[in-house]
Design an enzyme around this catalytic site. Structure first.
Site, mmCIF file in Angstrom:
data_model
loop_
_atom_site.group_PDB
_atom_site.id
_atom_site.type_symbol
_atom_site.label_atom_id
_atom_site.label_comp_id
_atom_site.label_asym_id
_atom_site.label_seq_id
_atom_site.Cartn_x
_atom_site.Cartn_y
_atom_site.Cartn_z
ATOM 1 C CD GLU A 16 -0.363 -6.745 -7.964
ATOM 2 O OE1 GLU A 16 -0.516 -5.539 -7.855
ATOM 3 O OE2 GLU A 16 0.487 -7.381 -7.301
HETATM 4 C C1 TNX Z 1 -0.816 -5.534 -4.022
HETATM 5 S S1 TNX Z 1 -2.826 -7.378 -2.898
HETATM 6 C C2 TNX Z 1 -0.373 -6.835 -4.058
HETATM 7 C C3 TNX Z 1 0.874 -7.198 -3.343
HETATM 8 C C4 TNX Z 1 1.545 -5.992 -2.761
HETATM 9 C C5 TNX Z 1 0.511 -5.087 -2.136
HETATM 10 C C6 TNX Z 1 1.080 -3.911 -1.428
HETATM 11 C C7 TNX Z 1 -2.259 -8.262 -3.947
HETATM 12 C C8 TNX Z 1 -3.023 -9.438 -4.249
HETATM 13 N N1 TNX Z 1 -1.109 -7.887 -4.546
HETATM 14 O O1 TNX Z 1 1.746 -7.894 -4.201
HETATM 15 O O2 TNX Z 1 2.463 -6.413 -1.820
HETATM 16 O O3 TNX Z 1 -0.361 -4.626 -3.140
HETATM 17 O O4 TNX Z 1 0.095 -3.200 -0.750
#
Ligand code: TNX
Length: 545
Positions: free
Chosen positions: A363
């Site tokens: 992300e």
């Molecule tokens: C996505 S999964 C994210 C996390 C959040 C999560 C909540 C991932 C690699 N990144 O930063 O906590 O969703 O479900």
């Protein structure tokens, strides 16, 4: 058949009984004694196959009365690599003490003839073993007959998993710390033969200790849940925007500042080197490898607010205790960033005996693709320099990765072509394995961005079919902690879905079915209650009382 009742003789007799049937056929799949949902079961069913989760690769029910563990039962260690059998023997002895009120003696070189008739024999098979059972690094073979029980493995890990199976075969009250028996009791293990080898080498869970901090004692409780289900990896998400959770001696400001925040503005916390070492050792005793993650270059506000030089502006950012994602990024064009990461990764690598370092990589919304790529490649080299294999979230699949690097697939819409090219894959598809998703619309805790995840959705899928052509190392269930701050919340979201994921990762696809899983899982309820676990009583399961 035996002339002399010797320890070796009895073990050999059991061995012979087993090798008469070297290739047992899979046990018939037991029929559920309760109808499947939507009608929830009233009276709990008695599983035809014992209530084991995860389901062993092969269970052959035996005939007769089974083996009665009594006050004269001894645990007998095999003569090969005897010292390595002691931890498993001690754990078994303690379980039997709790079940019967009597601690069995552990005997190493049995006097001949053996004074006791009643025994459980452990054996670590060496290369010179008369039969190769094909148990590999984690498998075990367990025979229970009226004369005794024989547990064999090639490794201490295999013995440990065999003991976890024995644990589930013992009555639930053996989970209580202390039970007062007016008189010693006997308990009976069912007659059976189990030959069990895990499907995948990576059977993990992740705990996000960054959004909300969990103490060492709490994480140990989570480790216990993993161990009960034969899982072998605990991935700790040690840094995110909201907090930094591991002492770094070269950069004390990380914890002085970043260790004091968490979601909602409560104080947070961090692990000292000594506490981390304690956790690593506790997990290792249960054959669980700790996988540390420092998420980067995004999810880094705790670093950016603690260390001004990591920012392109040279000024530290304000602390962040909300739940937005994607806004933060390290200054990837700054040489200082890599010097700092070298220190951090070096220190964490040095205190982590496991082979892995997880660099996050998810992300990142504020960097150009070429900046992201160059960053991940440099970090990969730093991780290798410190002797670890790099793991990154799915996004790193777009980068040129070394053969030893591992991609952790999470986003359900990730491009499968990238994932299929990944050197190795851990499967954590959010719509199946995310323990922080709500069970249904009524669930108060958790999120729902990847959908609602009722138990059957966690259970009913085949990892091999997720990404065609991928080299799958195994499965991991992440528990993100934006909405959970206490152990009872962790338990509520994890249990029973963690048990479902453990079976997905351990048991052969064609041996396991939802219908038998429901019944075997339902049989765990009194045990989990005895352990004080705050599990969700999923309405589709016939929970035993
Ligand atoms: C996505 S999964 C994210 C996390 C959040 C999560 C909540 C991932 C690699 N990144 O930063 O906590 O969703 O479900």
């Amino acid at each position: 058949m035996l002339k002399k009742t010797t320890a070796i003789g009895i073990a050999l007799a059991l061995l012979a009984a087993c090798s008469q049937n070297p290739k047992p056929v899979p046990a018939p799949v037991p029929q559920p004694q309760q109808p499947p949902p939507p009608q929830p079961a009233e009276a709990p069913a008695r599983p035809a196959v014992p209530g084991l989760v995860p389901l062993p690769a092969l269970v052959e029910p035996g005939s007769g009365d089974g083996f009665t563990v009594a006050s004269d039962t001894v645990i007998m260690l095999g003569s090969q690599r005897t010292a390595l059998q002691v931890p498993a023997a001690r754990q078994l002895a303690e379980m039997i003490r709790r079940a019967t009120g009597t601690t069995p003696r552990i005997i190493t070189s049995p006097p001949e003839p053996l004074p006791q008739r009643s025994f459980i024999a452990l054996s670590l098979l060496g290369k010179e073993a008369p039969v190769d059972l094909g148990l590999g690094p984690e498998g075990y073979d367990l025979i229970v007959r009226s004369e005794g029980a024989l547990l064999r493995a090639e490794t201490p890990a295999g013995l440990f998993y065999g003991v976890q199976t024995l644990r589930q075969l013992l009555p639930y009250w053996s989970e209580y710390e202390a039970v007062l028996f007016r008189q010693p009791r006997t308990v009976t293990l069912p007659p059976l033969h189990i030959r069990d080898v895990p499907r995948y080498e990576w059977r993990g869970a992740m705990l996000d200790v960054a959004r909300h901090f969990f103490t060492v004692d709490e994480v140990k409780q989570f480790v216990d849940l993993l161990a009960l289900h034969k899982m072998n990896r605990l991935h700790l998400h040690l840094a995110d925007d909201q907090g930094w959770r591991i002492e770094i001696k070269k950069w004390p400001d990380l914890t002085v500042q970043g260790g004091t925040t968490e979601v909602g503005g409560t104080p947070g916390g961090f692990y000292t080197h000594a506490q981390y070492a304690d956790l690593v050792a506790y997990a290792a005793d249960r054959f669980i490898t700790i996988v540390p993650e420092i998420d980067m270059p995004g999810h880094t506000n705790a670093m950016l607010s603690s260390i001004a030089e990591l920012n392109c502006t040279g000024r530290s950012t304000p602390r962040f205790t909300g739940t937005d994602v994607g806004f933060s990024a390290l200054c990837v064009d700054l040489e200082f960033t890599y010097k700092f990461l070298d220190d951090v990764i070096g220190e964490i690598a040095a205190m982590t005996p496991g082979r892995y370092f997880h660099m996050g990589g998810d992300e990142v919304k504020t960097l150009k693709p070429e900046q992201y790529r160059a960053f991940v490649e440099r970090v990969q080299a730093i991780v290798r320099k410190h002797g670890k294999q790099m793991i990154g979230w799915g996004e790193v699949a777009a980068v040129s990765l070394e053969p030893s690097s591992i991609v952790q697939h999470w986003h359900p819409d990730a491009p499968t072509a990238d994932l299929a090219r990944a050197p190795q894959l851990i499967l954590s598809p959010a719509n199946r394995t995310y323990l922080d998703m709500k069970y249904d619309r009524e669930t108060a805790l958790g999120l729902n961005w990847a959908g609602l995840i009722p138990l059957r959705t966690s259970y009913d899928w085949d990892p091999a079919a997720q990404v065609p052509g991928a080299r799958v190392l195994g499965v991991e269930a992440p528990l993100w902690s934006e909405t959970i701050a206490a152990m009872r919340d962790v338990e509520f979201l994890a249990m029973p879905r963690l048990a479902a994921i453990a079976e997905v990762a351990w048991s052969p696809q064609d041996a396991r079915t939802w219908d038998t899983f429901r019944v075997r899982l339902g049989a765990q309820a009194p045990r989990w209650s005895a352990l004080g676990i705050n599990f969700y009583r999923a309405p589709e399961i016939p929970w035993a009382r």
